[in-house]
Write a protein that holds these residues in place. Structure first.
Motif, PDB file in Angstrom:
ATOM      1  N   SER A   1      18.249 -53.526-111.919  1.00 34.57           N
ATOM      2  CA  SER A   1      19.638 -53.315-111.465  1.00 34.57           C
ATOM      3  C   SER A   1      19.947 -54.193-110.247  1.00 34.57           C
ATOM      4  O   SER A   1      19.191 -54.232-109.280  1.00 34.57           O
ATOM      5  N   SER A   2      21.102 -54.860-110.309  1.00 34.53           N
ATOM      6  CA  SER A   2      21.518 -55.748-109.206  1.00 34.53           C
ATOM      7  C   SER A   2      22.459 -55.035-108.236  1.00 34.53           C
ATOM      8  O   SER A   2      22.733 -55.534-107.149  1.00 34.53           O
ATOM      9  N   GLY A   3      23.016 -53.896-108.669  1.00 33.06           N
ATOM     10  CA  GLY A   3      23.996 -53.181-107.839  1.00 33.06           C
ATOM     11  C   GLY A   3      25.430 -53.616-108.117  1.00 33.06           C
ATOM     12  O   GLY A   3      26.375 -53.009-107.607  1.00 33.06           O
TER      13      GLY A   3
ATOM     14  N   ALA B   1      27.424 -41.745-110.190  1.00 37.55           N
ATOM     15  CA  ALA B   1      26.021 -42.180-110.106  1.00 37.55           C
ATOM     16  C   ALA B   1      25.831 -43.417-110.971  1.00 37.55           C
ATOM     17  O   ALA B   1      25.653 -43.317-112.189  1.00 37.55           O
TER      18      ALA B   1
ATOM     19  N   ALA C   1      23.614 -45.807-109.883  1.00 40.50           N
ATOM     20  CA  ALA C   1      22.291 -46.340-109.554  1.00 40.50           C
ATOM     21  C   ALA C   1      21.314 -46.152-110.702  1.00 40.50           C
ATOM     22  O   ALA C   1      21.382 -45.176-111.450  1.00 40.50           O
TER      23      ALA C   1
ATOM     24  N   LYS D   1      23.070 -36.601-122.260  1.00 42.74           N
ATOM     25  CA  LYS D   1      22.979 -36.567-120.790  1.00 42.74           C
ATOM     26  C   LYS D   1      24.187 -35.854-120.181  1.00 42.74           C
ATOM     27  O   LYS D   1      24.061 -35.113-119.214  1.00 42.74           O
TER      28      LYS D   1
ATOM     29  N   ASN E   1      26.588 -47.482-121.337  1.00 42.93           N
ATOM     30  CA  ASN E   1      26.533 -48.942-121.552  1.00 42.93           C
ATOM     31  C   ASN E   1      25.251 -49.326-122.280  1.00 42.93           C
ATOM     32  O   ASN E   1      24.193 -48.764-122.056  1.00 42.93           O
TER      33      ASN E   1
ATOM     34  N   GLN F   1      22.481 -56.838-114.174  1.00 41.27           N
ATOM     35  CA  GLN F   1      22.569 -58.144-113.499  1.00 41.27           C
ATOM     36  C   GLN F   1      23.776 -59.019-113.830  1.00 41.27           C
ATOM     37  O   GLN F   1      24.182 -59.833-113.019  1.00 41.27           O
TER      38      GLN F   1
ATOM     39  N   LYS G   1      32.934 -56.724-114.291  1.00 44.05           N
ATOM     40  CA  LYS G   1      32.544 -55.389-113.806  1.00 44.05           C
ATOM     41  C   LYS G   1      33.644 -54.801-112.923  1.00 44.05           C
ATOM     42  O   LYS G   1      33.864 -53.590-112.925  1.00 44.05           O
TER      43      LYS G   1
HETATM   44  O1  PMT Z   1      23.340 -52.790-111.197  1.00 40.17           O
HETATM   45  P1  PMT Z   1      23.790 -53.713-112.309  1.00 40.17           P
HETATM   46  O2  PMT Z   1      22.872 -54.907-112.460  1.00 40.17           O
HETATM   47  O3  PMT Z   1      25.247 -54.083-112.174  1.00 40.17           O
HETATM   48  O4  PMT Z   1      23.634 -52.904-113.689  1.00 40.17           O
HETATM   49  C1  PMT Z   1      24.455 -51.813-113.940  1.00 40.17           C
HETATM   50  C2  PMT Z   1      23.685 -50.659-114.624  1.00 40.17           C
HETATM   51  C3  PMT Z   1      23.242 -51.106-115.995  1.00 40.17           C
HETATM   52  C4  PMT Z   1      22.469 -50.262-113.774  1.00 40.17           C
HETATM   53  C5  PMT Z   1      24.692 -49.449-114.694  1.00 40.17           C
HETATM   54  O5  PMT Z   1      25.787 -49.828-115.477  1.00 40.17           O
HETATM   55  C6  PMT Z   1      24.020 -48.219-115.299  1.00 40.17           C
HETATM   56  O6  PMT Z   1      23.975 -48.007-116.489  1.00 40.17           O
HETATM   57  N1  PMT Z   1      23.494 -47.330-114.417  1.00 40.17           N
HETATM   58  C7  PMT Z   1      22.712 -46.133-114.778  1.00 40.17           C
HETATM   59  C8  PMT Z   1      21.289 -46.542-115.013  1.00 40.17           C
HETATM   60  C9  PMT Z   1      20.410 -45.367-115.337  1.00 40.17           C
HETATM   61  O7  PMT Z   1      19.497 -45.082-114.609  1.00 40.17           O
HETATM   62  O8  PMT Z   1      20.740 -44.674-116.376  1.00 40.17           O
HETATM   63  P2  PMT Z   1      19.924 -43.381-116.907  1.00 40.17           P
HETATM   64  O9  PMT Z   1      20.419 -43.218-118.267  1.00 40.17           O
HETATM   65  O10 PMT Z   1      18.451 -43.570-116.714  1.00 40.17           O
HETATM   66  O11 PMT Z   1      20.373 -42.198-115.943  1.00 40.17           O
HETATM   67  C10 PMT Z   1      21.498 -41.368-116.244  1.00 40.17           C
HETATM   68  C11 PMT Z   1      22.250 -41.014-115.001  1.00 40.17           C
HETATM   69  O12 PMT Z   1      21.452 -40.222-114.128  1.00 40.17           O
HETATM   70  C12 PMT Z   1      22.709 -42.212-114.175  1.00 40.17           C
HETATM   71  O13 PMT Z   1      23.984 -41.925-113.709  1.00 40.17           O
HETATM   72  C13 PMT Z   1      21.702 -42.256-113.020  1.00 40.17           C
HETATM   73  O14 PMT Z   1      22.282 -42.784-111.832  1.00 40.17           O
HETATM   74  C14 PMT Z   1      21.381 -40.779-112.845  1.00 40.17           C
HETATM   75  N2  PMT Z   1      20.017 -40.528-112.328  1.00 40.17           N
HETATM   76  C15 PMT Z   1      18.916 -40.842-113.059  1.00 40.17           C
HETATM   77  C16 PMT Z   1      17.661 -40.538-112.569  1.00 40.17           C
HETATM   78  C17 PMT Z   1      17.535 -39.908-111.307  1.00 40.17           C
HETATM   79  N3  PMT Z   1      16.349 -39.618-110.780  1.00 40.17           N
HETATM   80  N4  PMT Z   1      18.639 -39.622-110.614  1.00 40.17           N
HETATM   81  C18 PMT Z   1      19.879 -39.915-111.097  1.00 40.17           C
HETATM   82  O15 PMT Z   1      20.881 -39.643-110.425  1.00 40.17           O
END
Ligand code: PMT
Length: 401
Positions: free
Chosen positions: A212-214, A273, A275, A337, A349, A359, A381
């Motif tokens: 992740s680039s943020g 969220a 991140a 989720k 996504n 990225q 974005k």
């Molecule tokens: O940062 P970029 O390079 O621009 O890329 C963007 C992205 C692809 C990172 C972004 O669009 C994205 O999809 N972010 C969520 C990534 C992720 O961790 O997804 P997940 O399916 O594993 O998690 C589901 C949700 O739970 C997310 O909202 C995540 O922030 C949250 N989570 C997950 C684990 C954790 N320990 N705590 C959380 O809050």
């Protein structure tokens, strides 16, 4: 009712043939009932007189960094605090370069550094100067820092060239600044956004992380702030900057991100969220660098706390938006989720496509709530973030059309 009514617009004029248009700009801003104070660089005074600008704005024009008439001789700080917006029009290539590099060697550049209000830069220069990679890089940098770049327009130039570099029409500049003050989708709301990866230390020099680039999270923070939200951005380790009107908290690990989030979400209206939080972290962090003596090594990991699920389970919970980064069965996993973490909305996504998601500058997504599925086609974005913020705004309690 004018959006600019009673707004304090600090107009910076730099040296260039388009400086004469700043006179009309002052008049048009005044027509909208804005208060206008003018700051000119020395070069600007070669093209248009301070007296003209003074007569049109009805205010003394500011030229010098050391202003003996200002309280405690710190006129630039007073002006910076006075401004609801700092508009630089026309902005020359030289001035753009100076503010990009943080120079503060005259009143206007110092003011630029001191001013926390939203900033607008309307470039005007010869088309070849505009096309230079150095100018383009500077513009890109300013834009990434949250400065709104207005124009330039294309057409015939004072020097006889034809191309991009003309000052945007005065009416368009006024309308862009005015749009900024329209009540945004998140006006009066407090918003907390997580962005970027986390790093989970293995030893003093190694860590576990992800790609992740943020960019997506920073784009959301920018869109939320531009929509009037009081925005806190909790950022993992990334190489991005954000605008002054966003409160940024830097963190490294998932544990730190959880602590910073719980501190920030108290009383907030929206939590997003974005991140990519590490799902696992080493059980033990070695005090010293681990030596590579053995052919194999084992690392025992434990699950991190789920930040989003923790916030969503709070008794006074904000509107909770998650992101789902999936490579297959995208919608089904995202819905899972949404339900498991008891979210209000999830943005799914597809990160198997290397040209979007992690990225890249672009993304595409599906916005999912309990009763909606909205396709958000591929775009920058920032554009995607604006669409998400608009959708969130309309779903908040107390929203009226
Ligand atoms: O940062 P970029 O390079 O621009 O890329 C963007 C992205 C692809 C990172 C972004 O669009 C994205 O999809 N972010 C969520 C990534 C992720 O961790 O997804 P997940 O399916 O594993 O998690 C589901 C949700 O739970 C997310 O909202 C995540 O922030 C949250 N989570 C997950 C684990 C954790 N320990 N705590 C959380 O809050």
């Amino acid at each position: 009712m004018y959006e600019l009514s009673n707004r304090h617009i600090l107009l910076g004029v730099t040296g260039g043939i388009a400086a004469y248009k700043a006179a009309d700009l002052v008049r048009r801003l005044r027509d909208q009932n804005a208060f206008v104070k003018v700051v000119m660089t020395l070069a600007a005074t070669e093209f248009i007189t301070p007296l003209t600008m003074q007569a049109l704005s009805g205010e003394p024009v500011h030229l010098e960094l050391l202003d003996a008439d200002a309280e405690a001789g710190m006129g630039h700080i007073e002006l910076a605090r006075w401004a609801d917006a700092l508009l630089i029009a026309p902005a020359s290539a030289n001035f753009i370069a100076r503010i990009t590099h943080g120079q503060a060697d005259d009143l206007l550049s110092t003011l630029y550094l001191a001013c926390a209000a939203p900033k607008f830069v309307a470039p005007a220069m010869n088309q070849a100067m505009w096309g230079q990679p150095s100018t383009q890089t500077n513009i890109q940098t300013l834009s990434e820092r949250g400065v709104q770049i207005l124009g330039p327009a294309a057409g015939e130039q004072a020097c006889g060239d034809i191309g991009e570099g003309r000052l945007l029409e005065v009416a368009d500049i006024v309308s862009e600044v005015s749009n900024h003050f329209q009540c945004g989708a998140l006006a009066g709301r407090r918003v907390v956004i997580t962005a970027g990866p986390t790093q989970e230390a293995i030893d003093p020099v190694r860590y576990l992380s992800n790609r992740s680039s943020g960019k997506m999270g920073f784009a959301l923070a920018r869109a939320a702030a531009e929509a009037g939200g009081e925005t806190t951005l909790i950022a993992g380790p990334v190489q991005l900057s954000c605008a002054d009107n966003i409160r940024r908290v830097n963190v490294i690990s998932a544990k730190q991100m959880l602590a910073a989030t719980l501190k920030a979400v108290d009383d907030c209206d929206v939590f997003i969220a974005t991140a990519a939080v590490a799902d696992y972290t080493p059980v033990q962090v070695a005090d010293n660098k681990i030596k590579k003596n053995a052919a194999e090594m084992e690392l025992t990991l434990q699950r991190t706390d789920d930040i989003l699920a923790t916030v969503s389970a709070l008794p006074q919970r904000p509107y909770c938006v998650g992101f789902a980064a999936e490579t297959d069965d995208v919608i089904a996993y995202a819905r899972g989720k949404l339900e498991r973490k008891k979210l209000d909305m999830i943005i799914a996504n597809d990160v198997s496509d290397q040209t979007i998601g992690f990225q890249s500058d672009e993304n595409a997504a599906t916005l999912i709530t309990a009763d909606t599925e909205l396709l958000l086609p591929r775009t920058s974005k920032l554009n995607l973030a604006k669409q998400i913020i608009d959708q969130v705004g309309t779903r908040l309690p107390g929203h009226s059309d």
